[in-house]
Design a protein around this motif. Sequence first.
Motif, PDB file in Angstrom:
ATOM      1  N   TYR A 160       0.838  -1.196   0.000  1.00 31.97           N
ATOM      2  CA  TYR A 160       0.000   0.000   0.000  1.00 31.97           C
ATOM      3  C   TYR A 160       0.873   1.245   0.000  1.00 31.97           C
ATOM      4  O   TYR A 160       1.835   1.345   0.772  1.00 31.97           O
ATOM      5  CB  TYR A 160      -0.918   0.025   1.228  1.00 31.97           C
ATOM      6  CG  TYR A 160      -1.784   1.268   1.293  1.00 31.97           C
ATOM      7  CD1 TYR A 160      -2.952   1.347   0.541  1.00 31.97           C
ATOM      8  CD2 TYR A 160      -1.423   2.351   2.080  1.00 31.97           C
ATOM      9  CE1 TYR A 160      -3.742   2.485   0.573  1.00 31.97           C
ATOM     10  CE2 TYR A 160      -2.217   3.492   2.126  1.00 31.97           C
ATOM     11  CZ  TYR A 160      -3.361   3.554   1.366  1.00 31.97           C
ATOM     12  OH  TYR A 160      -4.141   4.683   1.388  1.00 31.97           O
ATOM     13  N   GLY A 161       0.550   2.195  -0.869  1.00 34.74           N
ATOM     14  CA  GLY A 161       1.281   3.452  -0.887  1.00 34.74           C
ATOM     15  C   GLY A 161       2.713   3.306  -1.355  1.00 34.74           C
ATOM     16  O   GLY A 161       3.057   2.414  -2.138  1.00 34.74           O
ATOM     17  N   THR A 165       4.409   7.317   2.342  1.00 34.18           N
ATOM     18  CA  THR A 165       3.176   7.087   3.112  1.00 34.18           C
ATOM     19  C   THR A 165       3.420   7.413   4.585  1.00 34.18           C
ATOM     20  O   THR A 165       4.398   6.960   5.182  1.00 34.18           O
ATOM     21  CB  THR A 165       2.721   5.622   2.976  1.00 34.18           C
ATOM     22  OG1 THR A 165       2.475   5.345   1.597  1.00 34.18           O
ATOM     23  CG2 THR A 165       1.443   5.383   3.767  1.00 34.18           C
ATOM     24  N   SER A 242      -5.765  12.591  -2.458  1.00 34.02           N
ATOM     25  CA  SER A 242      -4.965  11.600  -3.202  1.00 34.02           C
ATOM     26  C   SER A 242      -4.685  10.337  -2.394  1.00 34.02           C
ATOM     27  O   SER A 242      -3.558   9.851  -2.311  1.00 34.02           O
ATOM     28  CB  SER A 242      -3.637  12.230  -3.655  1.00 34.02           C
ATOM     29  OG  SER A 242      -3.866  13.354  -4.476  1.00 34.02           O
ATOM     30  N   ASP A 244      -4.816   6.429  -1.840  1.00 26.65           N
ATOM     31  CA  ASP A 244      -4.897   5.213  -2.655  1.00 26.65           C
ATOM     32  C   ASP A 244      -5.951   4.275  -2.083  1.00 26.65           C
ATOM     33  O   ASP A 244      -6.021   4.074  -0.863  1.00 26.65           O
ATOM     34  CB  ASP A 244      -3.546   4.500  -2.693  1.00 26.65           C
ATOM     35  CG  ASP A 244      -2.503   5.319  -3.440  1.00 26.65           C
ATOM     36  OD1 ASP A 244      -2.891   6.051  -4.358  1.00 26.65           O
ATOM     37  OD2 ASP A 244      -1.314   5.227  -3.081  1.00 26.65           O
TER      38      ASP A 244
END
Length: 364
Positions: A160-161, A165, A242, A244
């Motif tokens: 993720y990211g 992040t 923005s 995700d």
Amino acid sequence: MRTLVIAKRVLTELLRDKRSLALIFIAPLLVLTLMSFAFNNNLTQSTKIGTVSVSKIFNQKLDQKNIIIKKYATISQAKAALKKDQIDSYINQSGQKLSVTYANVDASKTAATKMAIKTAAGSIQQEKIENELTTLTKNLPESPKLNVAQPLSLKNHYIYGDKNTSYFDKMLPILMGFFVFFFIFLISGMSLLKERTSGTLDRLLATPVKRSEIVFGYMLSYSVLAFLQTILIVLFTVKVLSVDILGNIWSVIIINLLLSLVALAFGILMSTFAKSEFQLMQFIPIIVLPQVFLSGIISLDSMPQWLQYFSYILPMRYAGEALTGVIMHGYHLLTVWPMLVALLIFLIVSLILNIIGLKRYRKV
């Protein structure tokens, strides 16, 4: 003199209102106690790292304070464990090359993993250089060639990211749901309370209309606003901030919409117990604030066991888990169905209590 008389009257009425006194003096103490348990125990959370084909010495160096090492035979096993949230990252070693895959749903755990790897790799590199220098010193007359130890190369992967992040990214899915819950709770509660204090609800209850029809009428009207608010918050979070989303954006919308209906029913329910808007506002520390601290923003695993059990009676815990699963892990709605069922139970129970609660205001 008249000012003192007015002040005495207001103070007398306030002192007679035991509910307001309890919320003024006891509620802050309860919230502070809850925060104390939540934040003080959060310092001891551990980071779980899986290792695949990693050398014995690297595993030993990696085993540090608050780091839990889990060994896996294959990369597929490590991937499965990462997907099930059993580990926070896994390391695969091939010669002098390290490949690290992070779940990256918690920036603090990603940072802890990177620091542990850096410390372990640095320690191994230093030991190699010291051993080679020792060998060189012993065999100095022969003037052997010094083979400088090659450092471990590192390649990072993020589920993720990316490397940028932050911890806010972990909070955002839960905050998204919380704002949906909070504002719908507040607006719905205020609206019904206003109709009750103005006498509109009394006149409506004097007609043959059923209590269930009143509750469902309010729910239906406000659910339109709840749907529009949910769409706005989700689109703003995705497009402007923005964020995700690994899962389906419609799954996020459905979860938030279900949560907003729960908030709507909760708001109507609380308004039946409040005599004024002031009292409804006083319910916020008791009803709303615990939802924040026990929704997953702070790791529940690091909290006392009794506090973890207490979180099961709060709808935001289930909404937080569902939203985090869809956004950060890419889960489908079928994967998070237990959380959705829990929210439905909260909704049904609240509706039943609302119908029962209106009975106290029906005079005919």
